[in-house]
Motif scaffolding. Structure first.
Motif, PDB file in Angstrom:
ATOM      1  N   GLU A  94       0.834  -1.207   0.000  1.00 48.24           N
ATOM      2  CA  GLU A  94       0.000   0.000   0.000  1.00 48.24           C
ATOM      3  C   GLU A  94       0.867   1.254   0.000  1.00 48.24           C
ATOM      4  OE1 GLU A  94      -2.836   2.299   3.194  1.00 48.24           O
ATOM      5  OE2 GLU A  94      -3.253   0.169   2.855  1.00 48.24           O
ATOM      6  N   ARG A  98       1.285   3.874  -3.129  1.00 51.28           N
ATOM      7  CA  ARG A  98       0.985   5.298  -2.934  1.00 51.28           C
ATOM      8  C   ARG A  98       2.145   6.158  -3.430  1.00 51.28           C
ATOM      9  NH1 ARG A  98      -1.154   4.898   2.023  1.00 51.28           N
ATOM     10  NH2 ARG A  98      -3.076   4.378   0.956  1.00 51.28           N
ATOM     11  N   GLY A 273      -3.078   6.526   4.628  1.00 49.69           N
ATOM     12  CA  GLY A 273      -4.182   5.903   3.904  1.00 49.69           C
ATOM     13  C   GLY A 273      -5.505   6.179   4.574  1.00 49.69           C
TER      14      GLY A 273
END
Length: 392
Positions: A94, A98, A273
């Protein structure tokens, strides 16, 4: 010595003994699923209690106390000067995704990496390469002795927006020679990521000289032994990248008074996030605090594991195993060039599968990657473990 931290997991290993194999399970897949210290059970229960007692107010505790404490512990471990620059997420993919989203999707994107990166990044690159503006150059990891020269030469001669390399390669257990020194000399225009997952809390690592030059990713699932779901990425101070993949946590400081447009903070929230399960944070923090309280450092862990590895090598050299031998061991330099697991070339995937099954009958748990068989070492292995059963 360190087995006192893992009583519940070790009891389960003892329960795995059978009349056919009366010895306890010898867990040698610790580079994948590491045993969890007993304190992690209390940590999960504490998370539940905090949620029950505080309800929505638990976020004040998590963001006001727990996350900063975790960031400080990570910064202490890696000698990072700015704990507030450590971003959190359930997994490193993740965080890296990003970061990738911060590059202009219509401009050329050239990425330098190696052919030994973990599946999550390797798969993502294969998908990105389907885009006409993305070019990926992969430097072969072998021969390892010349990898630093070959990688740095390409890094400095090419126009790369991103460089990505593992501190310890997941398939071989070999440490990338001189990687931190290469990162210190990288071109300013190139963003660089060091995947530290198979080195974090295993090999002593000092990032102070490159803290503002690289992104460093790792997490709690491997050698910290705190389970899945708690990963981090250190961010260079002054980073002005604007991830396209941005979560609502990145607005945490302005939820009450939202501004127009999409703003980014100057700390870890730039790469934040969205909602996640913070029981993993509690677990990871409980292990970090336990080891700090008891004076268990990465340096002492590393020395202990190296002693385990030396005993394993002595047992191996005394045997004449057709596959587990020096000729098939990928790398031998324990002092300077190895992580906490050994990898053996078995000649074929079938050979590796058969050897894994044979070891499983001896209550030895390990794993494999195609023709490669991996055997890991941990502080929960007792000092009197000879590893002789692997070779009989």
């Amino acid at each position: 010595m360190y087995q006192k931290y893992y009583r519940q997991f070790l009891q389960a290993a003892q329960n795995a003994a059978t009349p056919e194999c009366p010895e306890a399970m010898l867990h040698m897949a610790c580079h994948s699923h590491h045993y969890w210290p007993d304190v992690t059970l209390d940590a999960v229960q504490q998370y539940w209690q905090d949620a029950a007692n505080l309800a929505d107010a638990k976020w004040e505790l998590i963001f006001g106390e727990k996350i900063p404490a975790f960031q400080r512990a990570i910064a202490d471990t890696l000698n990072l000067p700015a704990p507030e620059q450590i971003a959190l997420a359930p997994n490193t993919h993740e965080l890296v995704a990003r970061l990738l989203s911060a590059f202009d999707p219509v401009k050329p994107l050239r990425i330098l990496t190696t052919d030994g990166e973990f599946y999550s990044f390797a798969r993502q690159l294969l998908r990105l390469e389907e885009m006409p503006n993305v070019e990926v150059v992969r430097i072969p990891t072998e021969p390892f002795a010349t990898l630093p020269q070959r990688f740095e030469q390409e890094l400095c001669s090419g126009n790369y927006q991103l460089a990505y390399a593992s501190q310890v390669f997941f398939d071989s257990g070999v440490a990338f020679p001189q990687l931190l020194e290469i990162a210190a000399r990288k071109p300013d225009a190139t963003q660089m990521v060091i995947d530290g997952y198979h080195a974090f809390f295993a090999r002593p690592t000092d990032l102070s000289a490159i803290a503002d030059k690289v992104f460093y990713t790792a997490g709690s699932y491997k050698y910290l032994g705190a389970g899945e779901g708690m990963c981090f990425m250190s961010i260079p101070r002054g980073c002005q990248l604007r991830p396209l993949n941005t979560g609502w946590f990145a607005e945490m400081a302005e939820l009450e008074n939202r501004a127009e447009g999409v703003g980014y903070g100057d700390n870890w929230l730039r790469f934040a996030g969205a909602t996640m399960d913070y029981s993993a944070l509690y677990k990871a923090l409980s292990v970090l605090e336990l080891f700090k309280h008891d004076g268990v450092s990465v340096e002492t862990i590393h020395r202990y594991v190296q002693e385990n590895q030396q005993r394993f090598l002595a047992a191996m050299d005394a045997a004449t195993h057709p596959l587990l031998n020096r000729n098939n061991l990928i790398h031998h330099d324990l002092e300077n060039g190895h992580g906490h697991f050994f990898t053996f070339r078995c000649g074929s995937a079938e050979n590796a599968e058969e050897l894994q099954a044979e070891l499983r009958k001896k209550n030895v748990l390990c794993d494999r990657r195609q023709q490669l068989l991996r055997l890991g070492f941990a502080i929960y292995h007792p000092q009197d473990e000879t590893f002789a059963r692997l070779f009989t």
